[in-house]
Design an enzyme around this catalytic site. Sequence first.
Site, PDB file in Angstrom:
ATOM      1  N   SER B 130       0.841  -1.201   0.000  1.00  0.00           N
ATOM      2  CA  SER B 130       0.000   0.000   0.000  1.00  0.00           C
ATOM      3  C   SER B 130       0.881   1.260   0.000  1.00  0.00           C
ATOM      4  O   SER B 130       1.613   1.467  -0.971  1.00  0.00           O
ATOM      5  CB  SER B 130      -0.955  -0.055   1.193  1.00  0.00           C
ATOM      6  N   HIS B 172      -4.262  -0.942  -4.389  1.00  0.00           N
ATOM      7  CA  HIS B 172      -5.718  -1.185  -4.253  1.00  0.00           C
ATOM      8  C   HIS B 172      -6.382  -0.846  -5.593  1.00  0.00           C
ATOM      9  O   HIS B 172      -7.445  -0.237  -5.623  1.00  0.00           O
ATOM     10  CB  HIS B 172      -6.320  -0.307  -3.145  1.00  0.00           C
ATOM     11  N   GLU B 199      -5.227  -5.509  -4.889  1.00  0.00           N
ATOM     12  CA  GLU B 199      -5.051  -6.010  -3.526  1.00  0.00           C
ATOM     13  C   GLU B 199      -4.620  -7.477  -3.544  1.00  0.00           C
ATOM     14  O   GLU B 199      -4.942  -8.228  -4.454  1.00  0.00           O
ATOM     15  CB  GLU B 199      -6.350  -5.843  -2.735  1.00  0.00           C
TER      16      GLU B 199
END
Lengths: 277, 277
Positions: B130, B172, B199
């Site tokens: 992330s 994401h 993800e």
Amino acid sequence: MSQTPGHLVVIGGAEDKKGECKILREFVRLAGGPHARIVVITVATELPLEVGAEYLEVFDRIGVEDVRTFDVSNRENANSVSAVKAIEKATGVFFTGGDQVRITNLLGGTKIDAALHKRHEEGMVLAGTSAGASMMSTTMIIEGVPETNPRIGIVEMAPGMEFIPGVVIDQHFAQRGRLGRLLSAVAQYPHHLGLGIDENTALVLQNHEFVVIGDGAVTVIDAGALIYSNLPGLRKNDDLALCGVALHILPAGYRFNLRERTPVIEKDATKADRTRS
Amino acid sequence: MSQTPGHLVVIGGAEDKKGECKILREFVRLAGGPHARIVVITVATELPLEVGAEYLEVFDRIGVEDVRTFDVSNRENANSVSAVKAIEKATGVFFTGGDQVRITNLLGGTKIDAALHKRHEEGMVLAGTSAGASMMSTTMIIEGVPETNPRIGIVEMAPGMEFIPGVVIDQHFAQRGRLGRLLSAVAQYPHHLGLGIDENTALVLQNHEFVVIGDGAVTVIDAGALIYSNLPGLRKNDDLALCGVALHILPAGYRFNLRERTPVIEKDATKADRTRS
């Protein structure tokens, strides 16, 4: 009566109905302005009264004098003489959102279906939003998982109403993260161009060329440009590999030729951009 | 000690920590397996204790004996001798998620920053998820509106930690509908390849070539292929028009060469697919 087919106004859902109503106004303008005769077909929705009333109100506000709604809750309705007469008279027909399968199941092969095609060929303008947009193509997406990478199994397709050949349309495109599902749809037959239409955005199509109107963009996915895919032999839930898909992002004012599979760039625009760069 | 730079494991967020832990296991394997010396850096998050404890637990479960976490809450921490010593000893460093700006603000130009680059060049494996993925590039996205069509104004960029030149990374990717924001980022300097990582998916990079692992796909956006854009002279909130962007969707097992800007298709795969088609 004109023998050029009418414009198709294909809307990505959630078009503005309270403010400027840019897209709905353009539909009305194409259908004859204040003298337009508009029919709103609510067949796709299970709330025909509410949805119908909302569009009656907005078309009235825009200044259309002759606007009516009709719902089709069974195939008998779709063969009624009064329904066909309304279509015969209409200069513009608007399909609301809902479930695109209701449209093809209830209208497919009926007298309304035939009347819509005949009148559209004679010049009647046809508009549809959300489910009403999806049904425009020969093959349509009826179900699909959003916000995932492409896999054949995430998208279900079915025959559409065949107003636009050679494309698969998806709506609420950017807003619902539908790149993966549209790629999954077009990859299966890369002849199909994928048209991802954002909310409050529409493409206005006539003679194989469309122009974009509204707030968002139309994303054209051309899998015909593929240099590699793992499709042959792929099973339903395997991940798709797609290399070399061409992507065109077209905001308001931009044009695309479906037959040539290319954006139509105005010479002036290109020149201006070159001068500035 | 090896003078080949270590692998970079760039994870799109939400990697599996309870089940098979495919991605975290691969990171551990590359870093030396049970003998790996792992440091988890929690600088990006404002919950360093909780996040750190979670990774300690999972790396312990995977079988790493030597794993520690450290947080950096101010730049003083990032210059401490003990921190630098931990990096010097590590065979693998893992950056958690959080806010990528915390990473560059707190680490940029510190002794830890220098130690990370030095050790990575010597072969240390560097992983990030992330925010920890975004910071890997020279330019990183720090803020952006999801689920919209591309406009320059929807994405804010800032310098990253410079482990991977020539790319902009988004995470994401499918799950948060980030096509528009990544297109907005790369369009501004089409030399940059956009890497959209889903993800529980990662790219493992070494020597300009990466392979994809995990459940989703890596979407490579190559705006270098543009045949037209309206960028020159465009203002911040104008809609972007982009024609001819090339898109590659790469699920697990597929490879891409960043320098050549092309997917690396195994000859066997191509042959198999051709035979079947």
